[in-house]
Motif scaffolding. Sequence first.
Motif, PDB file in Angstrom:
ATOM      1  N   GLU A 183      22.000  -7.397 -46.566  1.00  0.00           N
ATOM      2  CA  GLU A 183      22.516  -6.980 -47.871  1.00  0.00           C
ATOM      3  C   GLU A 183      22.118  -5.545 -48.195  1.00  0.00           C
ATOM      4  O   GLU A 183      22.757  -4.879 -49.005  1.00  0.00           O
ATOM      5  N   ASP A 184      21.019  -5.074 -47.573  1.00  0.00           N
ATOM      6  CA  ASP A 184      20.552  -3.715 -47.848  1.00  0.00           C
ATOM      7  C   ASP A 184      21.400  -2.644 -47.156  1.00  0.00           C
ATOM      8  O   ASP A 184      21.370  -1.475 -47.566  1.00  0.00           O
ATOM      9  N   ILE A 185      22.125  -3.024 -46.104  1.00  0.00           N
ATOM     10  CA  ILE A 185      22.817  -2.015 -45.304  1.00  0.00           C
ATOM     11  C   ILE A 185      23.860  -1.237 -46.103  1.00  0.00           C
ATOM     12  O   ILE A 185      23.864   0.001 -46.068  1.00  0.00           O
ATOM     13  N   PRO A 186      24.769  -1.886 -46.853  1.00  0.00           N
ATOM     14  CA  PRO A 186      25.763  -1.089 -47.598  1.00  0.00           C
ATOM     15  C   PRO A 186      25.142  -0.110 -48.582  1.00  0.00           C
ATOM     16  O   PRO A 186      25.586   1.044 -48.674  1.00  0.00           O
ATOM     17  N   VAL A 187      24.100  -0.537 -49.312  1.00  0.00           N
ATOM     18  CA  VAL A 187      23.511   0.372 -50.302  1.00  0.00           C
ATOM     19  C   VAL A 187      22.727   1.486 -49.617  1.00  0.00           C
ATOM     20  O   VAL A 187      22.693   2.626 -50.095  1.00  0.00           O
ATOM     21  N   LEU A 188      22.092   1.177 -48.487  1.00  0.00           N
ATOM     22  CA  LEU A 188      21.398   2.225 -47.733  1.00  0.00           C
ATOM     23  C   LEU A 188      22.387   3.246 -47.180  1.00  0.00           C
ATOM     24  O   LEU A 188      22.143   4.457 -47.233  1.00  0.00           O
ATOM     25  N   VAL A 189      23.491   2.750 -46.646  1.00  0.00           N
ATOM     26  CA  VAL A 189      24.501   3.653 -46.086  1.00  0.00           C
ATOM     27  C   VAL A 189      24.992   4.616 -47.158  1.00  0.00           C
ATOM     28  O   VAL A 189      25.062   5.838 -46.957  1.00  0.00           O
ATOM     29  N   ARG A 190      25.327   4.090 -48.327  1.00  0.00           N
ATOM     30  CA  ARG A 190      25.834   4.965 -49.394  1.00  0.00           C
ATOM     31  C   ARG A 190      24.775   5.954 -49.856  1.00  0.00           C
ATOM     32  O   ARG A 190      25.084   7.110 -50.145  1.00  0.00           O
ATOM     33  N   ALA A 191      23.535   5.498 -49.937  1.00  0.00           N
ATOM     34  CA  ALA A 191      22.462   6.398 -50.368  1.00  0.00           C
ATOM     35  C   ALA A 191      22.249   7.518 -49.352  1.00  0.00           C
ATOM     36  O   ALA A 191      22.080   8.690 -49.726  1.00  0.00           O
ATOM     37  N   PHE A 192      22.249   7.166 -48.061  1.00  0.00           N
ATOM     38  CA  PHE A 192      22.054   8.186 -47.024  1.00  0.00           C
ATOM     39  C   PHE A 192      23.229   9.170 -46.987  1.00  0.00           C
ATOM     40  O   PHE A 192      23.032  10.385 -46.830  1.00  0.00           O
ATOM     41  N   VAL A 193      24.448   8.648 -47.100  1.00  0.00           N
ATOM     42  CA  VAL A 193      25.617   9.526 -47.081  1.00  0.00           C
ATOM     43  C   VAL A 193      25.556  10.506 -48.255  1.00  0.00           C
ATOM     44  O   VAL A 193      25.791  11.709 -48.094  1.00  0.00           O
ATOM     45  N   GLU A 194      25.222   9.995 -49.422  1.00  0.00           N
ATOM     46  CA  GLU A 194      25.146  10.865 -50.601  1.00  0.00           C
ATOM     47  C   GLU A 194      24.056  11.920 -50.426  1.00  0.00           C
ATOM     48  O   GLU A 194      24.261  13.103 -50.740  1.00  0.00           O
TER      49      GLU A 194
END
Length: 515
Positions: A321-332
Amino acid sequence: MTSHVLVIDDDPIQRRLLTNMIERLGHVAHLADNGRSGLEILDRKGGLINVILLDLMMPEMNGHGFLEAIAERGTDIPVIVQTGQGGIETVVLAMQAGAFDFVVKPVSPERLSVAIANALKMEHRDGRARTTKRPRSSGIGFDDIVSASPAMIRVLDLARRAAQSNIPIVLEGESGVGKEMVARAIQSTSERSHKPFVTVNCGAIPHNLVESILFGHEKGAFTGATEKHAGKFADADTGTLFLDEIGDLPLEVQVKLLRAVQQGEIETIGARHPQKVNVRLISATNKDLINEVKEGRFREDLYYRLNVFPIAIPALRKRKEDIPVLVRAFVERFAGEQRLSTPLNVSSGAMALLTAFDWPGNIRQLENAIFRAVVLADGPELTVKDFPQIATQIPGYVVSGGAGFSWEEAGPSRTSVVETDQLPPVYPQFGKPKRAEVRTVHAEPQSEAAIASVDEGGDVRKLADVEEELIRFALKFYRGQMSQVARKLGIGRSTLYRKLKDYGIDPDNPFRDAA
């Protein structure tokens, strides 16, 4: 600010529970019992809805059909998918269809709160890329740790409690799960927040230098000691000392570390007297320390001195569940650091790919993969093609020409939704749903999953008789879990209860008629 959440679920009990959770968070809930009803509400109140909470398995129009419908309409409201199976392909299909996040039933209030908060952040973004660059190694608090999984939320709760005292902490977990970040958050939340935070990677120091680096040495204490060296304990005095990979410490150094922990003093090499230090100790390891004790590689007395407050940080593959929010945070973050003129998005196919991967290097590997993709990005969106190394490492997946990917199966075609127990055994942590072992489902000598299509006279059986037998079998197969039974049969719970009454079926003993 009050937000509006559309709940689409065919189970009235689930709708009521979710409504209570949403209202306690200060939001307004709008309810629909299937995808088609959800679309009708969007037609009437589309501009009002901020977040959609969507069940996947429903009659009339299931969750996948709903996702396809809003994609055709161009609706960009964040959708949080609910799945009762937890199967990786179910999740991947939802992410490919454009889901923002997913939660596994039964969802806790804490997990739902995080999911909605993250969705609202995305929904309220003003579209401007950040251009500030903050040092990654300093000033990190718990709010800077991106997480959505219940397992990680529990970890952070334990860490917050530990921060309020000077209790020794051991952070356990694989390399790359974020142990140092948690340690820094503990430091920044504690009363030592403005004091030194000193890190030592015990596994990266030559054994003959460990003692000198930790405890310091006097000038001339040994050959080559041309100057006095204070040591890491002295550097961290009044603050926090983070000992990473503490399981790699030599036994002879462990003795001196034990004294430092017990008595609050260190013995500098070549010094005549011990030196008092006031240090908060946080240790980290990717080894099983109790096994190291059994093997004689780690002192038992030191183990019990350090392991007063252990916190186990799960691997990323166990908290997808952490992967989508981590991906968006890293991309930003990386888009801001690269000073991109426009915001950089992640395609649904790429998000599904990244969610499906097990990330043996954990968050560190994910972060590096995103960094590389952002640096090489030549468009406004990251796609599967930006992660070639990841796509080739997932067994059972094939990259398609349309910058997407799919589950590779035998045969010319595949079903749109695949059950968990049909998946290849690539992601065992999701597992198969536990089912009762049904040796016989009827007095007749037939296989457990066989339902006869013809009667003894050779004629096709009546539809009602087949339906009754199927309901009885499903009740036994899913151990009387009514929500699961209704979902698998593709009907609502109210319909299921009506049929139980019509056929006189006792749900607690489905092969005995109700009294």
